[in-house]
Write a protein that holds these residues in place. Structure first.
Motif, short mmCIF file in Angstrom:
data_model
loop_
_atom_site.label_atom_id
_atom_site.label_comp_id
_atom_site.label_asym_id
_atom_site.label_seq_id
_atom_site.Cartn_x
_atom_site.Cartn_y
_atom_site.Cartn_z
N ARG A 112 -18.23 -10.65 104.57
CA ARG A 112 -18.16 -9.19 104.74
C ARG A 112 -16.69 -8.75 104.62
NH1 ARG A 112 -22.32 -10.39 108.56
NH2 ARG A 112 -20.96 -10.12 110.36
N ASP A 113 -16.18 -8.00 105.60
CA ASP A 113 -14.78 -7.56 105.52
C ASP A 113 -13.81 -8.54 106.17
OD1 ASP A 113 -15.61 -5.28 104.25
OD2 ASP A 113 -15.79 -4.12 106.12
N GLY A 114 -14.36 -9.62 106.74
CA GLY A 114 -13.52 -10.55 107.47
C GLY A 114 -13.57 -11.95 106.88
N THR A 115 -13.34 -12.90 107.75
CA THR A 115 -13.28 -14.30 107.33
C THR A 115 -13.99 -15.16 108.37
OG1 THR A 115 -11.12 -13.89 106.36
CG2 THR A 115 -11.72 -16.19 106.71
N ARG A 116 -14.87 -16.02 107.91
CA ARG A 116 -15.46 -17.00 108.83
C ARG A 116 -14.56 -18.23 108.85
NH1 ARG A 116 -19.74 -17.58 111.84
NH2 ARG A 116 -20.55 -15.61 111.06
N LEU A 117 -14.09 -18.55 110.03
CA LEU A 117 -13.13 -19.65 110.18
C LEU A 117 -13.75 -20.71 111.07
CD1 LEU A 117 -10.17 -20.67 109.76
CD2 LEU A 117 -9.57 -19.38 111.81
N ALA A 118 -13.65 -21.96 110.66
CA ALA A 118 -14.24 -23.05 111.45
C ALA A 118 -13.20 -24.13 111.69
CB ALA A 118 -15.43 -23.64 110.70
N PHE A 119 -13.35 -24.78 112.82
CA PHE A 119 -12.44 -25.85 113.19
C PHE A 119 -13.27 -27.02 113.70
CE2 PHE A 119 -10.16 -28.30 116.32
CZ PHE A 119 -8.90 -28.46 115.77
N PHE A 120 -12.87 -28.23 113.35
CA PHE A 120 -13.51 -29.39 113.95
C PHE A 120 -12.46 -30.47 114.18
CE2 PHE A 120 -13.77 -32.68 110.76
CZ PHE A 120 -14.40 -33.76 111.36
N GLY A 121 -12.69 -31.25 115.22
CA GLY A 121 -11.74 -32.31 115.50
C GLY A 121 -12.32 -33.27 116.53
N GLY A 122 -11.77 -34.45 116.59
CA GLY A 122 -12.27 -35.39 117.57
C GLY A 122 -11.72 -36.77 117.36
N LEU A 123 -12.38 -37.71 117.99
CA LEU A 123 -11.90 -39.09 117.99
C LEU A 123 -12.57 -39.90 116.91
CD1 LEU A 123 -12.06 -39.59 121.84
CD2 LEU A 123 -10.04 -39.09 120.44
N ARG A 124 -11.86 -40.88 116.46
CA ARG A 124 -12.36 -41.75 115.39
C ARG A 124 -12.19 -43.17 115.90
NH1 ARG A 124 -9.35 -43.29 110.36
NH2 ARG A 124 -11.00 -44.01 109.00
N LEU A 125 -13.13 -43.58 116.72
CA LEU A 125 -13.02 -44.87 117.39
C LEU A 125 -14.29 -45.67 117.18
CD1 LEU A 125 -11.67 -43.53 120.79
CD2 LEU A 125 -10.33 -44.71 119.05
N PRO A 126 -14.15 -46.99 117.13
CA PRO A 126 -15.36 -47.82 117.06
C PRO A 126 -16.20 -47.58 118.32
CG PRO A 126 -13.37 -49.15 116.76
CD PRO A 126 -12.92 -47.79 117.18
N GLY A 127 -17.49 -47.45 118.15
CA GLY A 127 -18.36 -47.29 119.31
C GLY A 127 -18.42 -45.88 119.85
N VAL A 128 -17.75 -44.93 119.14
CA VAL A 128 -17.72 -43.57 119.67
C VAL A 128 -19.13 -42.97 119.72
CG1 VAL A 128 -17.31 -42.33 117.51
CG2 VAL A 128 -16.36 -41.44 119.62
N ARG A 129 -19.99 -43.45 118.83
CA ARG A 129 -21.37 -42.95 118.83
C ARG A 129 -22.06 -43.26 120.15
NH1 ARG A 129 -24.37 -41.39 114.35
NH2 ARG A 129 -22.84 -42.28 112.94
#
Lengths: 159, 177
Positions: A112-129
């Motif tokens: 529309r007249d604006g912007t959809r902004l997204a952010f993602f971040g986190g850990l990348r470790l074995p067993g994180v699941r």
């Protein structure tokens, strides 16, 4: 019939980041419709060296050390002095980065007249699941917090 | 009418695919992104004609299923075939969930008021059920044989033949209306 099959579903950058976020355990994702034009939003968001230390409490400095096309390398330093090397892909409306232990990204699309902004971040470790149920309450607010700090910047710049 | 299936060789060099898949399986987000670059147009081309206006949702959901499950993919060369199964299944599921499907046969379904609109392919496809759109996409767009379509959709071959016959008949009927 092939010539008359015109419908190809497109995936914009925010949807692409949702795919990565929702298929990566141990991460936080947030998105927000910002009342500012895409160029202004992305101009600020893609200024990684200045914005990432403001957005993320665990980053004191973020310095791009090399660039080849859309691929960058960067060095981050934490408030405690720990260093990490990041590989980054930076395109208009898209940023994805990872170090040995951390993964993150941003995406923006005009809406529309604006912007959809997204952010993602986190850990990348074995067993994180396996650890995700424990980590989720800790990680969940990170995306919204980082996004909030960036949108505060936009408002602070008159938007 | 039919063109060869866009196999993996059209999408990416198979030799390049294996290291990317292995890296994605180890949690390399940049490899996931590269695979996303390769897979998204393919998945979007399958989901679009089946899920129609919900195509972006279907594509997104299919890719989430694909990347959540990529750790279990033993043979990287099978990536596109495996992704196709998921894409079609998710597109049919989402199109059905959106309750935009119409029952088969199409007799009595009103055409749009504007005859030019009725000639629009999206409009014509929209009057087929998701299951019929799926079988048309797989046979006429992907060029798969009936046996492969049967295996992919999980229905017997005679059912594929019946659906295909009805889907094509209904498509022509709606197209000529």
């Amino acid at each position: 019939m092939n010539d008359t099959w015109p419908i190809v579903a497109e995936l914009d950058a925010v949807r692409r980041l949702r795919v990565i976020a929702r298929s990566t355990p141990g991460t936080s994702f947030a998105e927000h419709l910002v009342d500012a034009p895409f160029d202004r939003v992305w101009g600020l968001a893609s200024d990684l060296e200045n914005q990432l230390p403001l957005m993320i409490g665990d980053i004191r400095s973020f310095n791009v050390t090399s660039a080849a096309g859309e691929r960058l390398e960067a060095r981050a330093r934490s408030p405690l002095g720990m260093r990490a090397r990041f590989d980054v892909v930076l395109r208009p409306g898209w940023c994805l980065m990872q170090s040995r232990f951390v993964v993150g990204g941003m995406a923006a699309v005009a809406e529309r007249d604006g912007t959809r902004l997204a952010f993602f971040g986190g850990l990348r470790l074995p067993g994180v699941r396996l650890a995700e149920p424990v980590l989720r309450p800790l990680l969940a607010p990170l995306g919204a917090r980082a996004l909030g700090r960036l949108t505060d910047q936009l408002e602070g710049h008159g938007g | 009418m039919r063109s060869p299936s866009p196999g993996p060789a059209d999408q990416a060099d198979q030799a390049d695919l294996a290291p990317l898949v292995r890296a994605a399986q180890r949690g390399d987000a940049l490899a996931v992104q590269e695979l996303l670059d390769l897979l998204t147009p393919y998945v979007g081309r399958l989901c679009g004609p089946i899920a129609l206006q919900d195509g972006p949702d279907a594509t997104q959901e299919a890719l989430i299923v694909i990347f959540r499950g990529i750790g279990g993919l033993r043979e990287p060369a099978a990536l596109f075939g495996w992704a196709r199964v998921i894409a079609v299944r998710e597109a049919v599921r989402i199109a059905r969930a959106a309750a935009r499907s119409v029952p088969d046969p199409l007799d009595g379904v009103p055409a749009r008021d504007d005859p030019q609109l009725a000639a629009d392919v999206r409009d014509v496809l929209g009057r087929l059920s998701p299951a019929h759109r799926a079988v048309l996409v797989l046979r006429d767009l992907e060029g798969l044989d009936e046996h492969s379509v049967s295996a992919l959709l999980g229905v017997p071959e005679p059912t594929v033949r019946t659906r295909l016959f009805r889907a094509r008949r209904n498509f022509r009927k709606a197209w000529e209306r």
